[in-house]
Design an enzyme around this catalytic site. Structure first.
Site, mmCIF file in Angstrom:
data_model
loop_
_atom_site.group_PDB
_atom_site.id
_atom_site.type_symbol
_atom_site.label_atom_id
_atom_site.label_comp_id
_atom_site.label_asym_id
_atom_site.label_seq_id
_atom_site.Cartn_x
_atom_site.Cartn_y
_atom_site.Cartn_z
ATOM 1 N N GLY A 77 12.708 3.084 -6.054
ATOM 2 C CA GLY A 77 13.000 2.800 -7.454
ATOM 3 C C GLY A 77 12.430 3.870 -8.346
ATOM 4 O O GLY A 77 11.784 4.814 -7.895
ATOM 5 N N GLY A 80 10.932 5.602 -16.076
ATOM 6 C CA GLY A 80 10.446 6.710 -16.888
ATOM 7 C C GLY A 80 10.555 8.015 -16.119
ATOM 8 O O GLY A 80 11.614 8.389 -15.624
ATOM 9 N N VAL A 84 9.743 6.450 -6.904
ATOM 10 C CA VAL A 84 8.952 5.922 -5.803
ATOM 11 C C VAL A 84 9.787 5.957 -4.527
ATOM 12 O O VAL A 84 10.915 5.456 -4.497
ATOM 13 C CB VAL A 84 8.471 4.473 -6.090
ATOM 14 C CG1 VAL A 84 7.595 3.968 -4.955
ATOM 15 C CG2 VAL A 84 7.715 4.416 -7.408
ATOM 16 N N TYR A 147 1.041 -0.068 1.345
ATOM 17 C CA TYR A 147 2.260 -0.860 1.496
ATOM 18 C C TYR A 147 1.900 -2.348 1.472
ATOM 19 O O TYR A 147 0.992 -2.775 2.167
ATOM 20 C CB TYR A 147 2.900 -0.475 2.827
ATOM 21 C CG TYR A 147 3.982 -1.387 3.295
ATOM 22 C CD1 TYR A 147 5.228 -1.342 2.702
ATOM 23 C CD2 TYR A 147 3.771 -2.282 4.338
ATOM 24 C CE1 TYR A 147 6.240 -2.166 3.149
ATOM 25 C CE2 TYR A 147 4.774 -3.114 4.783
ATOM 26 C CZ TYR A 147 6.007 -3.051 4.187
ATOM 27 O OH TYR A 147 7.010 -3.855 4.623
ATOM 28 N N ASP A 193 -2.133 -1.749 -18.202
ATOM 29 C CA ASP A 193 -0.778 -2.308 -18.042
ATOM 30 C C ASP A 193 -0.791 -3.454 -17.035
ATOM 31 O O ASP A 193 0.059 -3.534 -16.149
ATOM 32 C CB ASP A 193 0.196 -1.214 -17.602
ATOM 33 C CG ASP A 193 1.662 -1.644 -17.770
ATOM 34 O OD1 ASP A 193 1.914 -2.540 -18.605
ATOM 35 O OD2 ASP A 193 2.530 -1.093 -17.074
ATOM 36 N N PRO A 196 2.313 -9.376 -14.290
ATOM 37 C CA PRO A 196 2.654 -9.916 -12.967
ATOM 38 C C PRO A 196 3.363 -8.910 -12.064
ATOM 39 O O PRO A 196 3.198 -8.954 -10.836
ATOM 40 C CB PRO A 196 3.576 -11.104 -13.307
ATOM 41 C CG PRO A 196 3.135 -11.533 -14.667
ATOM 42 C CD PRO A 196 2.766 -10.274 -15.382
ATOM 43 N N ASP A 211 -0.457 -0.180 -9.322
ATOM 44 C CA ASP A 211 0.229 0.590 -10.359
ATOM 45 C C ASP A 211 -0.695 0.904 -11.524
ATOM 46 O O ASP A 211 -0.516 0.434 -12.640
ATOM 47 C CB ASP A 211 1.473 -0.151 -10.854
ATOM 48 C CG ASP A 211 2.458 0.797 -11.533
ATOM 49 O OD1 ASP A 211 2.083 1.968 -11.743
ATOM 50 O OD2 ASP A 211 3.571 0.384 -11.850
#
Length: 803
Positions: A77, A80, A84, A147, A193, A196, A211
């Site tokens: 995906g 901005g 990834v 992962y 940031d 969920p 992230d």
């Protein structure tokens, strides 16, 4: 089988980039085919190992990174400037997720590089998605991370019944996130940031925070400019949304938003766009979680509401403190249903959503106002008049603009005009706005912005005199002195706006004195080249040809920078949306249409009608929180009062007699009223006074305000005050004015000149000869004060009243 795979990949992309509309479209198609996505088994925090859409399926993938160490197997995906990939670490023989940032240069590239270094220094922690490696490959930066097999917390919430997790699961996940935050904050790293979609679950259902793409190290230079918007609005702390440097307490606010959503099935604030959501973060208290989900343990509810406090100093100060509080949160017993319970934070916020303010629609009007501010950023100053009937939403739309301006690095200052009989000083709305600015500025910066105009501005803003130790100049030629005052205010605002773009909101100009309109006209002539927007609001129904504002508008319209925003009633779809926002649940179209027909879309009238229907029992909340009609044989249309004043009167009648008695006194004082004066006149005990104010505040009749460090209150709308005032029996009203005047005279003995106009108005209502003599005295005193600041028209008005 194909649709199940599509659903899995779509969920994977959404976990990484929750704004990916292609992934959402594929997820909706999968759901339409009624195929339940299988459990994730992939190799990234998203749990995916293949492309999520048709464009990704044909994407040309890079072969490898870091000299061949990470071989790329698939695309996961993007969002901005980040992409990834699914990769395999050939050196350690394991699958990893590899995030690549490219296409940046200058400060943006340096910020990402430093933030990647900040995250890498975290090391290993059982509740943080491990960062295995960071580096540069040619012109791209890459980060390699763990992962995760369980997908994102956002997926778990979406799949739960009513999107609500079991209390014990919500508490456990929150505690694990707290452990991650405590560790990161201890290393000086702030996430910025937390949401969920950035909390991932391992195969043993352990929550891990991931992230850290926006993370910042608190001990390093921040390259993000003031006013830059970074993060996700739904979960963002107010101070962060305003571009201020976040600290660990900002992450805790975001955690409060996540915990709120886990237990209620919805974030604390929702809206049509980012500005609407951020405005609520700044101004609106959250509804207690127990309203949405009866049975929330009181201790858990109290913790959530403390995390969501607007003031960082009032939140828990560390993640470890929150984790300890979560450990002490008891699980609800099986028989604890708590229907209608508001938990242990009963006084923290309005408990019923129908008493909170809401904002919908106005997209075109907001765009016009936002365009005016955008132009001001480049030096194209503007004057915008927001016009409409009472209750149409003039203040609300200005609040939205204020949020937008703050998000773009600007600042909003507000000033109010007051109806006759209330606080009345020449140039008062400008004085209020300037006073706010002066009190917040460093003396040296203030001295630079005022320059040689400081003595003239000090004549109307005493805080300038106190802060810079300057004295107003001796009076000379009246016309020349008046021009210097007007020019001084205009130049000061231009200079201040050069430092930070300014929005000046002047509310209720239909009550403005002539001096205020003169200042406004003078400033409007020099807006070209200024980073300044002046917003004026007024009721067009109260401005006829003889009104002072009418002649001022005739001159203001000649300016090329002038524009007008006219607010009309909302359409039926927006009324339905508004009712749904207030009620917190979907509202049937038939009800919305009936309310729209009766109210013509006036937002205040819409809110009052819904409150009335609920309070009278014509609408009730069922066990799932939805509003329904307990008796379908009763026509709702027949129950809706015909006018706004009528429905407000009916709502006031439902307050206790004691509260109505206190509010009647407050209505005589004015729309804004001080607690000490009210207590002097109301004739009730302190406990009775507080109980009355608490009831009125809980029902949305009044709101608390701070005036120069003093506790004060304000009727939430002028119509509420007017309705109460007009219901008072005339002899009683005269006596109350007399009592208010004497209480003010005693309270303001050391500074009666500031309140002389108020005192004159109140004493003038009396029939006592001594009081009327005082009315003349204070009228003359107020006129002298107006003359002292060259407000000659206001002085003439006051002297005519004395005559």
């Amino acid at each position: 089988g194909e649709w199940a795979a599509v659903a899995e990949k779509a969920r994977a992309v959404l976990a990484i980039d929750d704004g990916n509309e292609d992934a959402r479209a594929f997820q909706r198609m999968a759901e339409a085919n009624r195929v339940a996505p299988p459990a994730s088994s992939g190799s990234s925090p998203a749990g995916a190992d293949a492309p999520a859409d048709s464009s990704a399926a044909t994407r040309i993938l890079p072969a490898s990174f870091a000299g061949g160490r990470y071989s790329v197997h698939g695309f996961l995906g993007e969002g901005g400037s980040k992409k990834v990939y699914l990769a395999h670490d050939t050196r350690l023989d394991r699958d990893v997720a590899l995030a690549v940032v490219e296409g940046l240069d200058g400060d943006a590239l340096e910020r990402v590089r430093r933030e990647a270094q900040s995250v890498a220094r975290l090391g290993d922690h059982p509740n943080i998605v491990s960062v295995f490696d960071t580096g540069e490959d040619g012109e791209v930066l890459y980060t390699v991370y763990q992962y995760m097999a369980g997908g994102a917390l956002a997926d778990r919430i979406a799949a739960a019944a009513d999107h609500r997790l079991a209390f014990e699961d919500a508490v456990r996940y929150a505690a694990q996130v707290c452990a991650a935050l405590a560790f990161a904050h201890g290393k000086g790293v702030i996430h910025r940031d937390l949401k969920p979609a950035n909390v991932f679950l391992d195969d043993d259902d352990t929550a891990k925070l991931g992230d850290f793409g926006l993370a910042a190290a608190s001990d390093r230079t921040r390259l993000t400019q003031h006013g830059t918007f970074l993060g996700t609005a739904t979960y963002m702390a107010p101070e962060q949304a305003m571009g201020q440097p976040p600290d660990p307490r900002s992450d805790l606010y975001s955690l409060g938003c996540v915990l709120y959503e886990m237990i209620t099935g919805r974030p604390p604030f929702v809206g049509d766009d980012t500005v609407a959501i951020v405005t609520q973060h700044l101004n609106t208290p959250p509804i207690a979680p127990a309203w949405h989900r009866p049975g929330v343990p009181p201790a858990l509810e109290a913790l959530v509401l403390s995390l969501l406090d607007k003031d960082p100093a009032k939140r828990p100060q560390t993640a470890s403190e929150v984790r300890r509080a979560l450990a002490l949160t008891p699980s609800p017993s099986p028989d604890f249903v708590g229907e209608g319970s508001t938990g242990g934070a009963a006084g923290a916020a309005p408990q019923d959503p129908i008493y909170r303010q809401t904002f919908v629609g106005r997209e075109a009007e907001l765009r016009q106002m936002q365009a005016a501010f955008d132009g001001a950023l480049s030096g194209a100053g503007a004057l915008v008049m927001v016009v409409g009937e009472p209750g149409i939403g003039k203040t609300s739309v200005c609040e939205q603009l204020a949020t937008y301006a703050a998000m773009r690095g600007g600042r909003t200052l507000r000033g109010h005009c007051y109806e006759e009989g209330s606080l009345s000083l020449p140039y008062l709305p400008f004085v209020e706005a300037l006073r706010t600015y002066v009190l917040d500025r460093d003396p040296e910066a203030l001295r630079s912005e005022l320059g040689s105009n400081a003595p003239y501005v000090a004549r109307i803003v005493s805080e300038v005199r106190d802060k810079l130790a300057v004295e107003p100049p001796a009076s000379g030629d009246p016309d020349d002195d008046r021009w210097r005052l007007l020019q001084g205010v205009a130049t000061f605002l231009r200079n201040a706006a050069n430092v930070q773009p300014l929005v000046i909101v002047l509310e209720d100009l239909h009550w403005a004195d002539k001096g205020t309109l003169d200042v406004l006209t003078h400033i409007a002539r020099g807006l070209e080249g200024a980073r300044l927007v002046i917003i004026g609001t007024y009721r067009d129904v109260e401005v006829d040809r003889s009104h002072p504002l009418s002649s001022a508008l005739a001159e203001l319209r000649r300016s090329a920078n002038f524009s007008r925003v006219t607010l009309r009633g909302l359409g039926a779809p927006d009324v339905q949306k508004m009712l749904a926002n207030i009620a917190g649940r979907d509202v049937p179209w038939a009800l919305a249409e009936q309310v729209h027909r009766q109210t013509e879309g006036n937002p205040l009238f819409v809110q009052e009608v819904l409150r009335y229907l609920v309070e009278e029992g014509f609408l009730q909340r069922n066990t799932s929180g939805q509003l329904h009609r307990p008796n379908s044989e009763i026509s709702l249309a027949m129950q809706i009062p015909e006018g706004l004043r009528d429905v407000i009167g009916k709502r006031l009648s439902r307050l206790s007699p004691e509260t109505n008695k206190v509010l009647a006194v407050a209505a005589v004082i004015g729309r804004d009223f001080r607690l000490d004066v009210l207590q002097d006149v109301a004739g009730v005990t302190e406990e009775e006074l507080y109980a009355a104010l608490e009831e009125a505040s809980g029902k949305g009749v009044i709101e608390e305000r701070r005036q120069q460090g003093t506790l004060a209150y304000r009727f939430t709308h002028a119509f509420l005050r007017q309705t109460l005032y007009e219901e008072i029996f005339t002899p009683r009203r005269i006596r109350t004015h007399q009592q208010v005047a004497r209480a003010m005279e005693a309270r303001y003995a050391s500074r009666v000149a500031e309140h002389a106009a108020e005192l004159a108005e109140h004493f003038a209502q009396s029939t006592d000869g001594d009081d009327l003599e005082k009315a003349v005295h204070y009228g003359e005193l107020a006129a002298q004060r107006a003359m002292g600041v060259y407000a000659y028209a206001e002085a003439a008005r006051l002297l005519e009243a004395a005559l």
